[in-house]
Design a protein around this motif. Sequence first.
Motif, PDB file in Angstrom:
ATOM      1  N   HIS A  53      63.945 112.025  23.170  1.00  5.70           N
ATOM      2  CA  HIS A  53      64.355 110.672  22.772  1.00  5.70           C
ATOM      3  C   HIS A  53      65.406 110.101  23.729  1.00  5.70           C
ATOM      4  O   HIS A  53      65.272 108.976  24.217  1.00  5.70           O
ATOM      5  CB  HIS A  53      64.893 110.711  21.339  1.00  5.70           C
ATOM      6  N   THR A  54      66.431 110.878  24.029  1.00  2.00           N
ATOM      7  CA  THR A  54      67.501 110.383  24.905  1.00  2.00           C
ATOM      8  C   THR A  54      67.005 110.188  26.337  1.00  2.00           C
ATOM      9  O   THR A  54      67.467 109.281  27.041  1.00  2.00           O
ATOM     10  CB  THR A  54      68.728 111.323  24.914  1.00  2.00           C
ATOM     11  N   THR A  55      66.054 111.017  26.757  1.00  8.61           N
ATOM     12  CA  THR A  55      65.497 110.882  28.110  1.00  8.61           C
ATOM     13  C   THR A  55      64.773 109.554  28.269  1.00  8.61           C
ATOM     14  O   THR A  55      64.950 108.853  29.270  1.00  8.61           O
ATOM     15  CB  THR A  55      64.531 112.050  28.414  1.00  8.61           C
ATOM     16  N   VAL A  56      63.958 109.205  27.279  1.00 12.17           N
ATOM     17  CA  VAL A  56      63.207 107.944  27.346  1.00 12.17           C
ATOM     18  C   VAL A  56      64.163 106.760  27.386  1.00 12.17           C
ATOM     19  O   VAL A  56      64.033 105.861  28.225  1.00 12.17           O
ATOM     20  CB  VAL A  56      62.219 107.819  26.164  1.00 12.17           C
ATOM     21  N   ILE A  57      65.157 106.760  26.501  1.00 13.01           N
ATOM     22  CA  ILE A  57      66.115 105.651  26.454  1.00 13.01           C
ATOM     23  C   ILE A  57      66.901 105.560  27.762  1.00 13.01           C
ATOM     24  O   ILE A  57      67.087 104.474  28.314  1.00 13.01           O
ATOM     25  CB  ILE A  57      67.061 105.798  25.245  1.00 13.01           C
ATOM     26  N   SER A  58      67.348 106.688  28.284  1.00 10.79           N
ATOM     27  CA  SER A  58      68.116 106.705  29.526  1.00 10.79           C
ATOM     28  C   SER A  58      67.283 106.193  30.697  1.00 10.79           C
ATOM     29  O   SER A  58      67.774 105.420  31.536  1.00 10.79           O
ATOM     30  CB  SER A  58      68.600 108.129  29.806  1.00 10.79           C
ATOM     31  N   PHE A  59      66.006 106.587  30.753  1.00  8.87           N
ATOM     32  CA  PHE A  59      65.142 106.150  31.856  1.00  8.87           C
ATOM     33  C   PHE A  59      64.880 104.652  31.773  1.00  8.87           C
ATOM     34  O   PHE A  59      64.912 103.954  32.785  1.00  8.87           O
ATOM     35  CB  PHE A  59      63.825 106.939  31.842  1.00  8.87           C
ATOM     36  N   MET A  60      64.641 104.142  30.565  1.00  9.55           N
ATOM     37  CA  MET A  60      64.422 102.700  30.392  1.00  9.55           C
ATOM     38  C   MET A  60      65.667 101.925  30.835  1.00  9.55           C
ATOM     39  O   MET A  60      65.570 100.892  31.492  1.00  9.55           O
ATOM     40  CB  MET A  60      64.119 102.366  28.929  1.00  9.55           C
ATOM     41  N   ASP A  61      66.820 102.451  30.474  1.00  5.53           N
ATOM     42  CA  ASP A  61      68.088 101.812  30.849  1.00  5.53           C
ATOM     43  C   ASP A  61      68.241 101.788  32.373  1.00  5.53           C
ATOM     44  O   ASP A  61      68.638 100.775  32.953  1.00  5.53           O
ATOM     45  CB  ASP A  61      69.244 102.562  30.197  1.00  5.53           C
ATOM     46  N   THR A  62      67.914 102.902  33.021  1.00  8.10           N
ATOM     47  CA  THR A  62      68.010 102.977  34.481  1.00  8.10           C
ATOM     48  C   THR A  62      67.094 101.954  35.143  1.00  8.10           C
ATOM     49  O   THR A  62      67.486 101.284  36.110  1.00  8.10           O
ATOM     50  CB  THR A  62      67.661 104.401  34.972  1.00  8.10           C
ATOM     51  N   LEU A  63      65.875 101.812  34.631  1.00  6.16           N
ATOM     52  CA  LEU A  63      64.942 100.820  35.184  1.00  6.16           C
ATOM     53  C   LEU A  63      65.504  99.409  35.047  1.00  6.16           C
ATOM     54  O   LEU A  63      65.431  98.608  35.979  1.00  6.16           O
ATOM     55  CB  LEU A  63      63.588 100.908  34.484  1.00  6.16           C
ATOM     56  N   ASP A  64      66.071  99.108  33.875  1.00 10.38           N
ATOM     57  CA  ASP A  64      66.658  97.783  33.664  1.00 10.38           C
ATOM     58  C   ASP A  64      67.798  97.515  34.633  1.00 10.38           C
ATOM     59  O   ASP A  64      67.939  96.420  35.168  1.00 10.38           O
ATOM     60  CB  ASP A  64      67.158  97.637  32.225  1.00 10.38           C
ATOM     61  N   ILE A  65      68.618  98.526  34.875  1.00 14.46           N
ATOM     62  CA  ILE A  65      69.745  98.379  35.807  1.00 14.46           C
ATOM     63  C   ILE A  65      69.230  98.154  37.228  1.00 14.46           C
ATOM     64  O   ILE A  65      69.722  97.288  37.949  1.00 14.46           O
ATOM     65  CB  ILE A  65      70.671  99.613  35.745  1.00 14.46           C
ATOM     66  N   LEU A  66      68.211  98.918  37.634  1.00 15.18           N
ATOM     67  CA  LEU A  66      67.637  98.753  38.973  1.00 15.18           C
ATOM     68  C   LEU A  66      67.089  97.344  39.182  1.00 15.18           C
ATOM     69  O   LEU A  66      67.265  96.750  40.237  1.00 15.18           O
ATOM     70  CB  LEU A  66      66.516  99.773  39.208  1.00 15.18           C
ATOM     71  N   VAL A  67      66.425  96.821  38.164  1.00 15.02           N
ATOM     72  CA  VAL A  67      65.865  95.466  38.265  1.00 15.02           C
ATOM     73  C   VAL A  67      66.982  94.433  38.292  1.00 15.02           C
ATOM     74  O   VAL A  67      66.955  93.491  39.078  1.00 15.02           O
ATOM     75  CB  VAL A  67      64.895  95.188  37.096  1.00 15.02           C
ATOM     76  N   ALA A  68      68.006  94.611  37.447  1.00 20.74           N
ATOM     77  CA  ALA A  68      69.096  93.635  37.343  1.00 20.74           C
ATOM     78  C   ALA A  68      69.962  93.601  38.604  1.00 20.74           C
ATOM     79  O   ALA A  68      70.382  92.534  39.040  1.00 20.74           O
ATOM     80  CB  ALA A  68      69.953  93.949  36.128  1.00 20.74           C
ATOM     81  N   GLU A  69      70.223  94.763  39.180  1.00 23.95           N
ATOM     82  CA  GLU A  69      71.117  94.813  40.343  1.00 23.95           C
ATOM     83  C   GLU A  69      70.448  94.308  41.610  1.00 23.95           C
ATOM     84  O   GLU A  69      71.102  93.738  42.466  1.00 23.95           O
ATOM     85  CB  GLU A  69      71.614  96.250  40.557  1.00 23.95           C
ATOM     86  N   ALA A  70      69.170  94.526  41.746  1.00 22.03           N
ATOM     87  CA  ALA A  70      68.409  94.061  42.915  1.00 22.03           C
ATOM     88  C   ALA A  70      69.144  94.373  44.216  1.00 22.03           C
ATOM     89  O   ALA A  70      69.378  93.516  45.047  1.00 22.03           O
ATOM     90  CB  ALA A  70      68.121  92.565  42.803  1.00 22.03           C
ATOM     91  N   GLY A  71      69.492  95.646  44.375  1.00 21.53           N
ATOM     92  CA  GLY A  71      70.166  96.077  45.591  1.00 21.53           C
ATOM     93  C   GLY A  71      69.170  96.273  46.720  1.00 21.53           C
ATOM     94  O   GLY A  71      68.031  95.806  46.662  1.00 21.53           O
ATOM     95  N   SER A  72      69.582  96.991  47.759  1.00 24.17           N
ATOM     96  CA  SER A  72      68.677  97.227  48.890  1.00 24.17           C
ATOM     97  C   SER A  72      67.508  98.094  48.423  1.00 24.17           C
ATOM     98  O   SER A  72      67.645  98.919  47.522  1.00 24.17           O
ATOM     99  CB  SER A  72      69.425  97.910  50.033  1.00 24.17           C
ATOM    100  N   GLU A  73      66.358  97.896  49.075  1.00 22.19           N
ATOM    101  CA  GLU A  73      65.139  98.624  48.695  1.00 22.19           C
ATOM    102  C   GLU A  73      65.330 100.134  48.847  1.00 22.19           C
ATOM    103  O   GLU A  73      64.881 100.902  47.993  1.00 22.19           O
ATOM    104  CB  GLU A  73      63.952  98.155  49.556  1.00 22.19           C
ATOM    105  N   GLU A  74      66.007 100.552  49.908  1.00 18.52           N
ATOM    106  CA  GLU A  74      66.199 101.983  50.161  1.00 18.52           C
ATOM    107  C   GLU A  74      67.006 102.635  49.044  1.00 18.52           C
ATOM    108  O   GLU A  74      66.613 103.666  48.505  1.00 18.52           O
ATOM    109  CB  GLU A  74      66.905 102.204  51.501  1.00 18.52           C
ATOM    110  N   ILE A  75      68.123 102.006  48.689  1.00 20.13           N
ATOM    111  CA  ILE A  75      68.978 102.565  47.639  1.00 20.13           C
ATOM    112  C   ILE A  75      68.255 102.535  46.304  1.00 20.13           C
ATOM    113  O   ILE A  75      68.298 103.504  45.536  1.00 20.13           O
ATOM    114  CB  ILE A  75      70.323 101.809  47.571  1.00 20.13           C
TER     115      ILE A  75
END
Length: 197
Positions: free
Chosen positions: A90-112
């Motif tokens: 359960h915590t793995t799924v929630i943590s991974f979803m959160d990480t994806l949301d952060i990656l999309v929101a931050e829109a940093g460099s493609e490499e990072i």
Amino acid sequence: MNKYKTFAIIGAAFGLVLTSIIFIAGIKFFRTMQNLASENPSVVAPRDTFRVNESLDTLVDVNAALNQQIAEKLVSKKDAELETKQALLHTTVISFMDTLDILVAEAGSEEISMVRLKNAVNRTNLAFRAALFNVNDANEIEALKSFIIIDEKNTENTIFECFLKNKDHRACADLIKHQTLYLESIILEKNFNQLKT
């Protein structure tokens, strides 16, 4: 007497004008504060990080029902190891979803972004394997074998290639989230079947 009436009418008119000015100033102040708050992340309420379009992804409901059934069976079994594995899933799924949301929101460099995605995906893969009540079941889950990033620069023919090729990271993240929920449903089914035996 007329003199006092005149003063009363002038005073009432002055009071109405003053009240109107205060009311208009209050509305302007409220709108200004609302605009400032909407652009200030420190005063905006935190968003729901588990962002999945439930109307499009029925796996959310399926997984919730399976989680409930497994939890009910685990109560009678009183097996701390299995309870820990269920919590890990359960915590793995929630943590991974959160990480994806952060990656999309931050829109940093493609490499990072790709390195962070690789780390999150591979961590999730390991946690999914560890969350299985019978770890040997991992060999039977084909989707789990492809839910991994070996080289973040070479994601062709994987579900993750859209993250590099597609500028619409939100649509790509939704696709990856669906695959995550699909994997969760497989693991939940396998865990549920383990409890039947």
